[in-house]
Design a protein around this motif. Structure first.
Motif: not given
Length: 80
Positions: A36-50
């Protein structure tokens, strides 16, 4: 990596689940067997990993490229 938990478990362990999300994991919350839902990371502007993960995901969705296509691109626009 994706983790699936039921609603009750998510309520009990929310802080732990958020720590996993911050570390890059995705959490699916389900009611019974229905997601019913998904939790995921909100990428930062300078988030190289994302950014790298997004590029890898896009590449995984792309169709394979043939040697002939690569050679055609290499010579595209050349005059002989």
């Amino acid at each position: 990596m994706t983790i699936t938990v039921k609603v009750g478990e998510a309520k009990t362990h929310l802080s732990d689940l958020l720590a996993k999300v911050e570390a890059g994991e995705e959490v699916i919350i389900s009611r019974g067997n229905d997601p019913i839902a998904k939790l995921s990371r909100i990428p930062k502007k300078n988030d190289l990993g994302a950014l790298i993960e997004e590029a890898r995901a896009a590449r995984a969705r792309a169709k394979p490229v043939t040697t002939e296509e690569i050679l055609a691109w290499k010579h595209e626009g050349h005059r002989y």
